[in-house]
Design a protein around this motif. Structure first.
Motif, PDB file in Angstrom:
ATOM      1  N   THR A 147       0.833  -1.207   0.000  1.00 30.11           N
ATOM      2  CA  THR A 147       0.000   0.000   0.000  1.00 30.11           C
ATOM      3  C   THR A 147       0.862   1.249   0.000  1.00 30.11           C
ATOM      4  OG1 THR A 147      -1.721  -1.186   1.213  1.00 30.11           O
ATOM      5  CG2 THR A 147      -1.833   1.226   1.209  1.00 30.11           C
ATOM      6  N   LEU A 148       1.947   1.224   0.791  1.00 30.09           N
ATOM      7  CA  LEU A 148       2.848   2.371   0.835  1.00 30.09           C
ATOM      8  C   LEU A 148       3.519   2.586  -0.516  1.00 30.09           C
ATOM      9  CD1 LEU A 148       4.128   4.539   2.652  1.00 30.09           C
ATOM     10  CD2 LEU A 148       5.925   2.887   3.191  1.00 30.09           C
ATOM     11  N   VAL A 149       3.945   1.499  -1.153  1.00 27.73           N
ATOM     12  CA  VAL A 149       4.566   1.612  -2.474  1.00 27.73           C
ATOM     13  C   VAL A 149       3.567   2.153  -3.493  1.00 27.73           C
ATOM     14  CG1 VAL A 149       5.625   0.301  -4.349  1.00 27.73           C
ATOM     15  CG2 VAL A 149       6.234  -0.200  -1.979  1.00 27.73           C
ATOM     16  N   LYS A 150       2.324   1.701  -3.398  1.00 26.48           N
ATOM     17  CA  LYS A 150       1.287   2.193  -4.306  1.00 26.48           C
ATOM     18  C   LYS A 150       1.073   3.688  -4.131  1.00 26.48           C
ATOM     19  CE  LYS A 150      -3.644   1.619  -5.314  1.00 26.48           C
ATOM     20  NZ  LYS A 150      -4.886   0.894  -4.929  1.00 26.48           N
ATOM     21  N   ASP A 151       1.072   4.157  -2.877  1.00 31.45           N
ATOM     22  CA  ASP A 151       0.906   5.592  -2.628  1.00 31.45           C
ATOM     23  C   ASP A 151       2.060   6.388  -3.217  1.00 31.45           C
ATOM     24  OD1 ASP A 151      -1.410   5.009  -1.276  1.00 31.45           O
ATOM     25  OD2 ASP A 151      -0.477   5.023   0.704  1.00 31.45           O
ATOM     26  N   PHE A 152       3.286   5.915  -3.035  1.00 32.29           N
ATOM     27  CA  PHE A 152       4.443   6.642  -3.535  1.00 32.29           C
ATOM     28  C   PHE A 152       4.462   6.676  -5.061  1.00 32.29           C
ATOM     29  CE2 PHE A 152       6.070   6.438   0.746  1.00 32.29           C
ATOM     30  CZ  PHE A 152       6.914   7.538   0.831  1.00 32.29           C
ATOM     31  N   LEU A 156       4.155   9.989  -7.404  1.00 32.57           N
ATOM     32  CA  LEU A 156       5.180  10.334  -8.388  1.00 32.57           C
ATOM     33  C   LEU A 156       4.564  10.597  -9.753  1.00 32.57           C
ATOM     34  CD1 LEU A 156       8.149  10.639  -9.140  1.00 32.57           C
ATOM     35  CD2 LEU A 156       8.233   8.168  -9.525  1.00 32.57           C
ATOM     36  N   PHE A 157       3.677   9.726 -10.201  1.00 33.91           N
ATOM     37  CA  PHE A 157       3.037   9.938 -11.497  1.00 33.91           C
ATOM     38  C   PHE A 157       2.146  11.169 -11.486  1.00 33.91           C
ATOM     39  CE2 PHE A 157       4.068   5.403 -12.208  1.00 33.91           C
ATOM     40  CZ  PHE A 157       4.631   5.519 -13.465  1.00 33.91           C
ATOM     41  N   MET A 158       1.509  11.440 -10.355  1.00 30.92           N
ATOM     42  CA  MET A 158       0.679  12.628 -10.248  1.00 30.92           C
ATOM     43  C   MET A 158       1.513  13.895 -10.429  1.00 30.92           C
ATOM     44  SD  MET A 158      -0.023  15.179  -7.839  1.00 30.92           S
ATOM     45  CE  MET A 158       0.457  14.385  -6.319  1.00 30.92           C
ATOM     46  N   LEU A 159       2.711  13.904  -9.857  1.00 25.61           N
ATOM     47  CA  LEU A 159       3.579  15.069 -10.012  1.00 25.61           C
ATOM     48  C   LEU A 159       4.107  15.190 -11.432  1.00 25.61           C
ATOM     49  CD1 LEU A 159       5.606  14.920  -6.673  1.00 25.61           C
ATOM     50  CD2 LEU A 159       4.001  16.680  -7.361  1.00 25.61           C
ATOM     51  N   THR A 187      -1.856  13.832  -0.006  1.00 23.96           N
ATOM     52  CA  THR A 187      -2.175  15.185  -0.464  1.00 23.96           C
ATOM     53  C   THR A 187      -3.111  15.824   0.561  1.00 23.96           C
ATOM     54  OG1 THR A 187      -1.935  14.613  -2.801  1.00 23.96           O
ATOM     55  CG2 THR A 187      -3.258  16.548  -2.275  1.00 23.96           C
ATOM     56  N   GLN A 188      -2.823  17.067   0.938  1.00 21.52           N
ATOM     57  CA  GLN A 188      -3.633  17.771   1.915  1.00 21.52           C
ATOM     58  C   GLN A 188      -4.613  18.691   1.192  1.00 21.52           C
ATOM     59  OE1 GLN A 188      -1.279  19.667   4.987  1.00 21.52           O
ATOM     60  NE2 GLN A 188       0.300  18.082   4.860  1.00 21.52           N
ATOM     61  N   VAL A 189      -5.906  18.508   1.475  1.00 19.96           N
ATOM     62  CA  VAL A 189      -6.976  19.272   0.843  1.00 19.96           C
ATOM     63  C   VAL A 189      -7.847  19.880   1.943  1.00 19.96           C
ATOM     64  CG1 VAL A 189      -8.971  19.181  -0.695  1.00 19.96           C
ATOM     65  CG2 VAL A 189      -6.969  17.759  -1.170  1.00 19.96           C
ATOM     66  N   ARG A 190      -8.091  21.187   1.865  1.00 24.66           N
ATOM     67  CA  ARG A 190      -8.952  21.862   2.843  1.00 24.66           C
ATOM     68  C   ARG A 190     -10.272  22.228   2.170  1.00 24.66           C
ATOM     69  NH1 ARG A 190      -7.764  23.894   7.713  1.00 24.66           N
ATOM     70  NH2 ARG A 190      -5.525  23.782   7.278  1.00 24.66           N
ATOM     71  N   ASP A 191     -11.390  21.764   2.759  1.00 24.19           N
ATOM     72  CA  ASP A 191     -12.698  22.006   2.166  1.00 24.19           C
ATOM     73  C   ASP A 191     -13.257  23.347   2.622  1.00 24.19           C
ATOM     74  OD1 ASP A 191     -13.545  21.620   4.742  1.00 24.19           O
ATOM     75  OD2 ASP A 191     -14.445  19.660   4.387  1.00 24.19           O
ATOM     76  N   LEU A 192     -14.498  23.651   2.176  1.00 23.18           N
ATOM     77  CA  LEU A 192     -15.106  24.945   2.471  1.00 23.18           C
ATOM     78  C   LEU A 192     -15.369  25.148   3.957  1.00 23.18           C
ATOM     79  CD1 LEU A 192     -17.655  25.291  -0.465  1.00 23.18           C
ATOM     80  CD2 LEU A 192     -15.475  26.480  -0.182  1.00 23.18           C
ATOM     81  N   TYR A 198      -6.486  14.609   4.666  1.00 22.12           N
ATOM     82  CA  TYR A 198      -5.251  13.951   4.226  1.00 22.12           C
ATOM     83  C   TYR A 198      -5.657  12.765   3.350  1.00 22.12           C
ATOM     84  CZ  TYR A 198      -2.805  16.714   7.757  1.00 22.12           C
ATOM     85  OH  TYR A 198      -2.292  17.744   8.498  1.00 22.12           O
ATOM     86  N   VAL A 199      -5.417  12.901   2.067  1.00 26.41           N
ATOM     87  CA  VAL A 199      -5.850  11.897   1.102  1.00 26.41           C
ATOM     88  C   VAL A 199      -4.633  11.119   0.626  1.00 26.41           C
ATOM     89  CG1 VAL A 199      -7.065  11.490  -1.064  1.00 26.41           C
ATOM     90  CG2 VAL A 199      -7.707  13.432   0.373  1.00 26.41           C
ATOM     91  N   ARG A 200      -4.661   9.810   0.781  1.00 22.05           N
ATOM     92  CA  ARG A 200      -3.569   8.973   0.276  1.00 22.05           C
ATOM     93  C   ARG A 200      -3.614   8.942  -1.240  1.00 22.05           C
ATOM     94  NH1 ARG A 200      -4.834   3.552   3.008  1.00 22.05           N
ATOM     95  NH2 ARG A 200      -3.703   2.873   1.151  1.00 22.05           N
ATOM     96  N   ASN A 201      -2.466   9.150  -1.861  1.00 23.01           N
ATOM     97  CA  ASN A 201      -2.411   9.232  -3.321  1.00 23.01           C
ATOM     98  C   ASN A 201      -2.823   7.923  -3.984  1.00 23.01           C
ATOM     99  OD1 ASN A 201      -1.468  11.902  -3.218  1.00 23.01           O
ATOM    100  ND2 ASN A 201       0.641  11.222  -3.018  1.00 23.01           N
ATOM    101  N   GLY A 202      -2.541   6.810  -3.336  1.00 23.91           N
ATOM    102  CA  GLY A 202      -2.915   5.531  -3.927  1.00 23.91           C
ATOM    103  C   GLY A 202      -4.401   5.275  -3.932  1.00 23.91           C
TER     104      GLY A 202
END
Length: 341
Positions: A147-152, A156-159, A187-192, A198-202
């Motif tokens: 799971t950690l490898v999937k997130d990383f 990376l591809f997102m960047l 990724t840190q996202v702040r809503d209205l 804190y959203v895991r990239n994977g």
């Protein structure tokens, strides 16, 4: 190995020193020199890889993606491209640092493995047991940290693909809002409401970026079926023209407004639609101003707004047939009402 056994009598003998020098040179030209060359080649390769990575990352960040180039041409017509946006600068810096750090670490790891392999061949090291142990540990770590490898990898591809950056308004499925920070894992996202997610990239299956390149103001208005629909459409075009003529708001519009009618027709209302392309993250401001102008123009012309169709479900309480209380009337009024019903 170099055997440096000299007796006291041979210390003053020049020939002994010559033989010692020859033996040392022969020893040094063997494995020590080969090991030194392998290490030096590895260092040179690492320096060259870091230089290439720095140039490539800088080229990617400065050049941007195709949508960024197209957005720059659109914004140059409004004069917004010349402004220095701190969010854009922070986005580029963070993206460059993250990509550069990952690529430099990967290059260092690959070159280190190559140098160690070369040294093992030079010194005839038996790496079989070590590789076997590393293989078992790698398999166990792979199952435990997949799971950690999937997130990383997703980060990376997102960047690299520049899907979103700091300051963008995104919809990541279960979380939507403004991106405040991007990492390889989360990724840190702040809503209205101010909640920081804190959203895991994977775990991100889809990304909706509302502010990348350009945005679009989208307004729908409902009028009654008996209203003057062509006049209402004309008034919506007038409202868009008033916003375009504004010195401050007009430079935020990237194209002419599109107004269409009869997008939906019911017995209660006719749906009208207005769309206009805007600068990134400016669509909400334009929508608020357009709604105010449309409301004022409709009120001045006497064009009524329609209510959306609502369905009301009324639940009535009933009694079961086996309930004895159901056979006893509560009072005369209730009995009369039931009979009338």
């Amino acid at each position: 190995m170099l055997d440096m056994d000299l007796d006291p009598q041979s210390i003053s003998d020049p020939g002994a020193w010559a033989r010692l020098a020859a033996r040392f040179w022969g020893w040094f030209m063997g494995t020590p020199l080969q090991s030194l060359i392998a290490v030096l080649v590895g260092l040179l390769l690492l320096a060259a890889a870091r230089w290439v990575i720095r140039r490539v990352v800088r080229s990617i960040v400065d050049g941007g993606m195709t949508v960024r180039q197209h957005a720059g041409r659109l914004l140059s017509r409004t004069g917004l491209a010349a402004q220095s946006d701190p969010l854009i600068i922070a986005r580029r810096v963070q993206r460059a640092e993250t990509m550069g750090s990952v690529l430099r670490s990967a290059a260092g790891l690959v070159i280190a493995i190559l140098v160690l392999t070369a040294l093992a061949n030079i010194h005839d090291w038996d790496l079989g047991p070590l590789l076997a142990s590393a293989g078992v540990a790698g398999v166990a770590l792979g199952f435990g940290a997949q799971t950690l490898v999937k997130d990383f990898l997703s980060g990376l591809f997102m960047l690299v693909e520049d899907q979103y950056g700091v300051g963008d308004v995104v919809d990541l499925g279960e979380a939507s809002g403004v991106v405040e920070a991007i990492g390889l894992r989360v990724t840190q996202v702040r809503d209205l409401s101010g909640t920081l997610w804190y959203v895991r990239n994977g775990e991100v299956m889809r990304v909706g970026n509302m502010t990348q390149g350009w945005s679009k103001a989208f307004i729908e208005v409902l009028v009654t079926p008996d209203a003057d629909v062509p006049r209402a459409i004309e008034l919506m075009r007038t409202a868009a023209a008033e916003v375009a003529d504004d010195d401050e708001l007009g430079r935020l519009l990237l194209a002419d407004a599109e107004v269409t009618g009869y997008e939906d027709l019911t017995a209660e209302s006719v749906r009208l639609r207005l769309m206009v392309k805007t600068a990134p993250a400016q669509q909400w401001r334009i929508q608020r101003v357009l709604r105010r102008h449309i409301r004022d123009l409709f009120a001045a012309e006497g064009i009524p707004l329609a209510l959306e169709r609502r369905e009301v479900l009324v639940e009535r309480e009933f009694h079961r047939h086996d309930d004895p209380a159901a056979d006893e009337p509560a009072d005369d009024d209730a009995t009369g009402d039931e009979s009338r019903t």
